[in-house]
Write a protein that holds these residues in place. Sequence first.
Motif, PDB file in Angstrom:
ATOM      1  N   GLY A  34       0.791  -1.219   0.000  1.00 21.37           N
ATOM      2  CA  GLY A  34       0.000   0.000   0.000  1.00 21.37           C
ATOM      3  C   GLY A  34       0.825   1.270   0.000  1.00 21.37           C
ATOM      4  O   GLY A  34       0.269   2.369  -0.139  1.00 21.37           O
ATOM      5  N   LYS A  35       2.129   1.148   0.168  1.00 19.47           N
ATOM      6  CA  LYS A  35       2.990   2.338   0.202  1.00 19.47           C
ATOM      7  C   LYS A  35       3.155   2.923  -1.200  1.00 19.47           C
ATOM      8  O   LYS A  35       3.302   2.204  -2.181  1.00 19.47           O
ATOM      9  CB  LYS A  35       4.349   1.992   0.794  1.00 19.47           C
ATOM     10  CG  LYS A  35       4.296   1.620   2.273  1.00 19.47           C
ATOM     11  CD  LYS A  35       5.677   1.307   2.809  1.00 19.47           C
ATOM     12  CE  LYS A  35       5.606   1.054   4.321  1.00 19.47           C
ATOM     13  NZ  LYS A  35       4.772  -0.107   4.643  1.00 19.47           N
ATOM     14  N   ALA A  36       3.142   4.255  -1.286  1.00 21.61           N
ATOM     15  CA  ALA A  36       3.314   4.944  -2.561  1.00 21.61           C
ATOM     16  C   ALA A  36       4.783   4.929  -2.960  1.00 21.61           C
ATOM     17  O   ALA A  36       5.659   5.235  -2.154  1.00 21.61           O
ATOM     18  CB  ALA A  36       2.807   6.380  -2.466  1.00 21.61           C
ATOM     19  N   CYS A  37       5.029   4.584  -4.191  1.00 22.21           N
ATOM     20  CA  CYS A  37       6.396   4.525  -4.713  1.00 22.21           C
ATOM     21  C   CYS A  37       6.724   5.870  -5.371  1.00 22.21           C
ATOM     22  O   CYS A  37       5.957   6.355  -6.204  1.00 22.21           O
ATOM     23  CB  CYS A  37       6.477   3.394  -5.739  1.00 22.21           C
ATOM     24  SG  CYS A  37       8.069   3.176  -6.514  1.00 22.21           S
ATOM     25  N   PRO A  38       7.832   6.515  -5.018  1.00 25.02           N
ATOM     26  CA  PRO A  38       8.201   7.776  -5.678  1.00 25.02           C
ATOM     27  C   PRO A  38       8.278   7.574  -7.183  1.00 25.02           C
ATOM     28  O   PRO A  38       8.911   6.616  -7.649  1.00 25.02           O
ATOM     29  CB  PRO A  38       9.583   8.094  -5.095  1.00 25.02           C
ATOM     30  CG  PRO A  38       9.649   7.346  -3.811  1.00 25.02           C
ATOM     31  CD  PRO A  38       8.847   6.097  -4.029  1.00 25.02           C
ATOM     32  N   THR A  39       7.641   8.432  -7.941  1.00 22.06           N
ATOM     33  CA  THR A  39       7.622   8.241  -9.389  1.00 22.06           C
ATOM     34  C   THR A  39       8.869   8.819 -10.052  1.00 22.06           C
ATOM     35  O   THR A  39       9.517   9.715  -9.515  1.00 22.06           O
ATOM     36  CB  THR A  39       6.376   8.889 -10.021  1.00 22.06           C
ATOM     37  OG1 THR A  39       6.528  10.317 -10.003  1.00 22.06           O
ATOM     38  CG2 THR A  39       5.108   8.495  -9.289  1.00 22.06           C
ATOM     39  N   ILE A  40       9.174   8.296 -11.220  1.00 22.41           N
ATOM     40  CA  ILE A  40      10.352   8.734 -11.957  1.00 22.41           C
ATOM     41  C   ILE A  40      10.224  10.205 -12.351  1.00 22.41           C
ATOM     42  O   ILE A  40      11.167  10.986 -12.230  1.00 22.41           O
ATOM     43  CB  ILE A  40      10.558   7.861 -13.206  1.00 22.41           C
ATOM     44  CG1 ILE A  40      10.941   6.435 -12.777  1.00 22.41           C
ATOM     45  CG2 ILE A  40      11.628   8.441 -14.127  1.00 22.41           C
ATOM     46  CD1 ILE A  40      11.050   5.454 -13.906  1.00 22.41           C
ATOM     47  N   ILE A  41       9.025  10.594 -12.809  1.00 23.85           N
ATOM     48  CA  ILE A  41       8.841  11.958 -13.290  1.00 23.85           C
ATOM     49  C   ILE A  41       8.950  12.979 -12.153  1.00 23.85           C
ATOM     50  O   ILE A  41       9.656  13.976 -12.257  1.00 23.85           O
ATOM     51  CB  ILE A  41       7.498  12.094 -14.026  1.00 23.85           C
ATOM     52  CG1 ILE A  41       7.554  11.301 -15.344  1.00 23.85           C
ATOM     53  CG2 ILE A  41       7.156  13.559 -14.298  1.00 23.85           C
ATOM     54  CD1 ILE A  41       6.257  11.301 -16.117  1.00 23.85           C
ATOM     55  N   GLU A  42       8.271  12.730 -11.039  1.00 22.29           N
ATOM     56  CA  GLU A  42       8.324  13.693  -9.931  1.00 22.29           C
ATOM     57  C   GLU A  42       9.724  13.718  -9.308  1.00 22.29           C
ATOM     58  O   GLU A  42      10.216  14.784  -8.900  1.00 22.29           O
ATOM     59  CB  GLU A  42       7.268  13.363  -8.883  1.00 22.29           C
ATOM     60  CG  GLU A  42       7.523  12.094  -8.082  1.00 22.29           C
ATOM     61  CD  GLU A  42       6.442  11.814  -7.060  1.00 22.29           C
ATOM     62  OE1 GLU A  42       6.695  10.982  -6.168  1.00 22.29           O
ATOM     63  OE2 GLU A  42       5.362  12.418  -7.156  1.00 22.29           O
ATOM     64  N   THR A  43      10.390  12.571  -9.230  1.00 25.78           N
ATOM     65  CA  THR A  43      11.736  12.516  -8.670  1.00 25.78           C
ATOM     66  C   THR A  43      12.720  13.252  -9.567  1.00 25.78           C
ATOM     67  O   THR A  43      13.596  13.997  -9.081  1.00 25.78           O
ATOM     68  CB  THR A  43      12.191  11.056  -8.493  1.00 25.78           C
ATOM     69  OG1 THR A  43      11.270  10.378  -7.640  1.00 25.78           O
ATOM     70  CG2 THR A  43      13.587  10.993  -7.880  1.00 25.78           C
ATOM     71  N   SER A  44      12.566  13.078 -10.872  1.00 29.24           N
ATOM     72  CA  SER A  44      13.432  13.758 -11.827  1.00 29.24           C
ATOM     73  C   SER A  44      13.278  15.273 -11.716  1.00 29.24           C
ATOM     74  O   SER A  44      14.263  16.015 -11.724  1.00 29.24           O
ATOM     75  CB  SER A  44      13.112  13.302 -13.247  1.00 29.24           C
ATOM     76  OG  SER A  44      13.814  14.058 -14.203  1.00 29.24           O
ATOM     77  N   THR A  45      12.041  15.728 -11.591  1.00 31.98           N
ATOM     78  CA  THR A  45      11.782  17.167 -11.474  1.00 31.98           C
ATOM     79  C   THR A  45      12.411  17.736 -10.205  1.00 31.98           C
ATOM     80  O   THR A  45      13.065  18.785 -10.225  1.00 31.98           O
ATOM     81  CB  THR A  45      10.264  17.432 -11.459  1.00 31.98           C
ATOM     82  OG1 THR A  45       9.685  16.929 -12.668  1.00 31.98           O
ATOM     83  CG2 THR A  45       9.968  18.915 -11.337  1.00 31.98           C
ATOM     84  N   ARG A  46      12.227  17.016  -9.096  1.00 32.11           N
ATOM     85  CA  ARG A  46      12.777  17.478  -7.816  1.00 32.11           C
ATOM     86  C   ARG A  46      14.300  17.503  -7.837  1.00 32.11           C
ATOM     87  O   ARG A  46      14.938  18.456  -7.382  1.00 32.11           O
ATOM     88  CB  ARG A  46      12.262  16.560  -6.698  1.00 32.11           C
ATOM     89  CG  ARG A  46      12.807  16.875  -5.334  1.00 32.11           C
ATOM     90  CD  ARG A  46      12.047  16.111  -4.251  1.00 32.11           C
ATOM     91  NE  ARG A  46      11.890  14.713  -4.584  1.00 32.11           N
ATOM     92  CZ  ARG A  46      12.832  13.783  -4.394  1.00 32.11           C
ATOM     93  NH1 ARG A  46      14.004  14.148  -3.886  1.00 32.11           N
ATOM     94  NH2 ARG A  46      12.609  12.525  -4.681  1.00 32.11           N
ATOM     95  N   LYS A  47      14.890  16.443  -8.396  1.00 34.63           N
ATOM     96  CA  LYS A  47      16.348  16.355  -8.461  1.00 34.63           C
ATOM     97  C   LYS A  47      16.934  17.429  -9.378  1.00 34.63           C
ATOM     98  O   LYS A  47      17.993  18.018  -9.098  1.00 34.63           O
ATOM     99  CB  LYS A  47      16.762  14.970  -8.959  1.00 34.63           C
ATOM    100  CG  LYS A  47      16.519  13.848  -7.962  1.00 34.63           C
ATOM    101  CD  LYS A  47      17.620  13.801  -6.921  1.00 34.63           C
ATOM    102  CE  LYS A  47      17.497  12.591  -6.032  1.00 34.63           C
ATOM    103  NZ  LYS A  47      18.619  12.487  -5.073  1.00 34.63           N
TER     104      LYS A  47
END
Length: 337
Positions: free
Chosen positions: A88-101
Motif C-alpha cells: 500500500g505504500k506509494a512509490c516515488p515516481t520517476i517523473i516527480e523525482t526527476s523534477t525534484r532532483k
Amino acid sequence: MSLDDPKTVPDLRSYDAALKAEAAEPTLEVPQGAPTSKTQIIAIYGKGGIGKSFTLANLSHMMAEQGKRVLLIGCDPKSDTTSLLFGGKACPTIIETSTRKKLAGEEVKIGDVCFKRGGVFAMELGGPEVGRGCGGRGIIHGFELLEKLGFHDWDFDYVLLDFLGDVVCGGFGLPIARDMAQKVILVGSNDLQSLYVANNVCSAVEYFRKLGGNVGVAGLVINKDDGSGEAQAFAEAVKIPVLAAIPQDDDLRKKSANYQIVGTAKSQWGELFAGLAEAVASAPPVRPKPLDQDGLLGLFDAKDTGGDYQLVPATDTDMRGKNAAPKQSLEVIYDDV
C-alpha cells in the motif's frame, strides 16, 4: 532540412500514399513463434479499475518466486501499479523525482526510483497532476528518463509494463507503435466497457501491424470472472487465447483490499498464478481480429445492452423545434410559359 525551403519539405501526400499502400500489403503477418529476445517486454492493457495492478503484482511475484528476474513498471498516471506489491505504500515516481532532483541540481539514481520485494524490481513512471499536462507525454518523457538510467543494459527475463487501456493518446500506445514490446496482454471482465477497451487495443495492434509493426496479442486474462462467458466469447471472436480466468471471489477481494500478495505458492491461489505465469511466458504474439461495434454488442444479450435499438434519423423540423414554423421565401417562381 529547412521548412522554409519548399524543395526540402517532404511531400506529405506521397508519404500518406506510401502508408496506405503499405497498410494494404497482404503479406504482413505477426511472427507466430516464441520471442527470441532474452528479455521479454510485455505490455499489459485494460480498462481503469479492471484489476491490472492486482493481476500484475501477483503475476510478477509468482514469476520471481519461479526464479525469473522481473521488472514491473507502472505506466498509469495514477501510479498505483506497485501499491499492492509494496503493502500500500506509494512509490516515488520517476517523473516527480526527476523534477525534484533537477531543481536541486542533482541526477536521478536507480535507488531513488526503483524498489524491490520478493525478487521483483518495480517502479512507477508517474504523470502530471490533473489539468497540468498530458499523461501520454508524461509516459514518453518517463521512458526517455529510463533510457538515461540505462534501461537497455539492464538484465531481466521479463519487463512488465502496466498501461491504461481506455486512453487513445499516443503516449499510451508507445509499446505498440514503436515495437517496444514483443507482445500485449489484455485484462478484461464480463462487462461491455472492459471488452470495448480490449477491442480498442486489438484495433491498435492491427493498425500498426498494417504499417509494418511486429507486436501481437498473447491473450486475455479474465479478472473477476463470474462465469457468464462474455469475455470468453470475446476472446474466441477476436482469435486470441484466454491465459487465465481469475474468479470473482470474496477472499481475493479482501486480500487485494488489504494489499496482500496471493501470487505465491504459500497461497491457495498460488496454482492459478503459477499457471498464468507459464501462459504469459510461452504464449506467442498473434494477430487479433478486432470487432466492429455491432459485433461487440452481439456478445451480450440485447436486453442488457440496448443492442436491439434501431437508429431513428432526426429531421430538420426536429432540429428547429419551436422555430420550425414555415417562413416566407423571397424566391421568385415563374409560371411555365
